[in-house]
Design a protein around this motif. Sequence first.
Motif, PDB file in Angstrom:
ATOM      1  N   PHE A  52       0.803  -1.224   0.000  1.00 15.60           N
ATOM      2  CA  PHE A  52       0.000   0.000   0.000  1.00 15.60           C
ATOM      3  C   PHE A  52       0.838   1.278   0.000  1.00 15.60           C
ATOM      4  O   PHE A  52       0.291   2.362  -0.144  1.00 15.60           O
ATOM      5  N   GLY A  53       2.144   1.142   0.207  1.00 12.58           N
ATOM      6  CA  GLY A  53       3.002   2.326   0.191  1.00 12.58           C
ATOM      7  C   GLY A  53       2.826   3.250   1.371  1.00 12.58           C
ATOM      8  O   GLY A  53       3.030   4.453   1.250  1.00 12.58           O
ATOM      9  N   VAL A  54       2.432   2.710   2.525  1.00 18.42           N
ATOM     10  CA  VAL A  54       2.263   3.521   3.733  1.00 18.42           C
ATOM     11  C   VAL A  54       3.022   2.862   4.876  1.00 18.42           C
ATOM     12  O   VAL A  54       3.216   1.646   4.899  1.00 18.42           O
ATOM     13  N   GLU A  55       3.452   3.698   5.815  1.00 21.59           N
ATOM     14  CA  GLU A  55       4.131   3.207   7.012  1.00 21.59           C
ATOM     15  C   GLU A  55       3.106   3.058   8.129  1.00 21.59           C
ATOM     16  O   GLU A  55       2.717   4.035   8.766  1.00 21.59           O
ATOM     17  N   LEU A  56       2.651   1.836   8.356  1.00 22.99           N
ATOM     18  CA  LEU A  56       1.655   1.574   9.396  1.00 22.99           C
ATOM     19  C   LEU A  56       2.374   1.267  10.704  1.00 22.99           C
ATOM     20  O   LEU A  56       3.153   0.318  10.779  1.00 22.99           O
ATOM     21  N   PRO A  57       2.151   2.066  11.770  1.00 22.52           N
ATOM     22  CA  PRO A  57       2.799   1.765  13.055  1.00 22.52           C
ATOM     23  C   PRO A  57       2.388   0.391  13.576  1.00 22.52           C
ATOM     24  O   PRO A  57       1.250  -0.051  13.385  1.00 22.52           O
ATOM     25  N   LEU A  58       3.318  -0.295  14.210  1.00 27.93           N
ATOM     26  CA  LEU A  58       3.049  -1.637  14.714  1.00 27.93           C
ATOM     27  C   LEU A  58       1.916  -1.642  15.733  1.00 27.93           C
ATOM     28  O   LEU A  58       1.143  -2.601  15.808  1.00 27.93           O
ATOM     29  N   ARG A  59       1.786  -0.572  16.510  1.00 27.50           N
ATOM     30  CA  ARG A  59       0.731  -0.531  17.538  1.00 27.50           C
ATOM     31  C   ARG A  59      -0.658  -0.587  16.913  1.00 27.50           C
ATOM     32  O   ARG A  59      -1.610  -1.018  17.566  1.00 27.50           O
ATOM     33  N   ASN A  60      -0.794  -0.136  15.645  1.00 24.41           N
ATOM     34  CA  ASN A  60      -2.107  -0.189  14.996  1.00 24.41           C
ATOM     35  C   ASN A  60      -2.601  -1.614  14.825  1.00 24.41           C
ATOM     36  O   ASN A  60      -3.810  -1.868  14.837  1.00 24.41           O
TER      37      ASN A  60
END
Length: 317
Positions: free
Chosen positions: A257-265
Amino acid sequence: MPPFQGGLGGSSQRNWTQDNVNLAQVRQQLAEKPAALSITKIPNARVVGAVKTAQWLVEGTQAPKTAGKMREALEQVTSGIEPEDWWDLVAELPYTVDVSWSNADNTGCYDVTFQHQSATKNSAILPFQKQVNLTRPWKTYANDPLQTQFARHLIPQLRSYLEQSLPQYAIPSAFVVLEALPLTPNGKVNRRALPAPDTIQQWGTDDTPRSPIEQKLANIWAELLGHKRVGIHDNFFQLGGHSLLATQLTSRIRDAFGVELPLRNVFESPQVAQLAKAIAHLQSNQPQQTPQIVPLSRAAHRRLRSSLNRDTEEGDR
């Protein structure tokens, strides 16, 4: 302190604090070759400081007011005895030693029992020997790290096997892995004690991916967790996910998706539908990336400008 009682064939028991026992006295008594000797309530040098600090924190009113004063007070605490000292002692003498925690004790004290190698272990010689009774099985104090992995591989195999011989409507919508089936006093399966099959959500119309993001995310989950299909309301961790797989999931989301998703999400939104919303939000708020300025040779720059000029002239014609 009165002298120790007993000789070879006899036994004695002493309390370290009440009888004011020390290591030299124990060595002297063992030199007299008693059949058995037990010392109880020995302060443990490994934990005496931590135990005293915990007592201060619980009591509150009698505790030192600052960390500095607490350190000073700990230096005044009588040091305990290292358990290794007893093994070093019996290395010089014909005795075996057993070191164990004191019963019903929260001070970190322990007991030691010495037995002459020529003596026979029985209740007559060791009247003070403790019997350790476990309140519950040892396996209940920890989890089985392979159980989730086993379930993750077993369930798809069961589903695949049943699909070869059963119609789709006859295949169970959910599988639950148990260590053993709960039984009634008569030995029959206790159906009321069976856990609800909530580890894998039923695949229905409400679980079908509704957007390209949910579809792609469900495919990633299915591949990563080893399931044939995943619904949008399935829980990542209930399907067998853990922190390491969650890290791999964020990496695949970044590539897909080309996004940096934080691990906490992943922990806060463990369902496909919830995580898809977070990804969509990141995509909508993602700033436009400005191309980075890089070194370019003058010759290449002139070729680029001449190429742009030719394209412009041809467009005007």
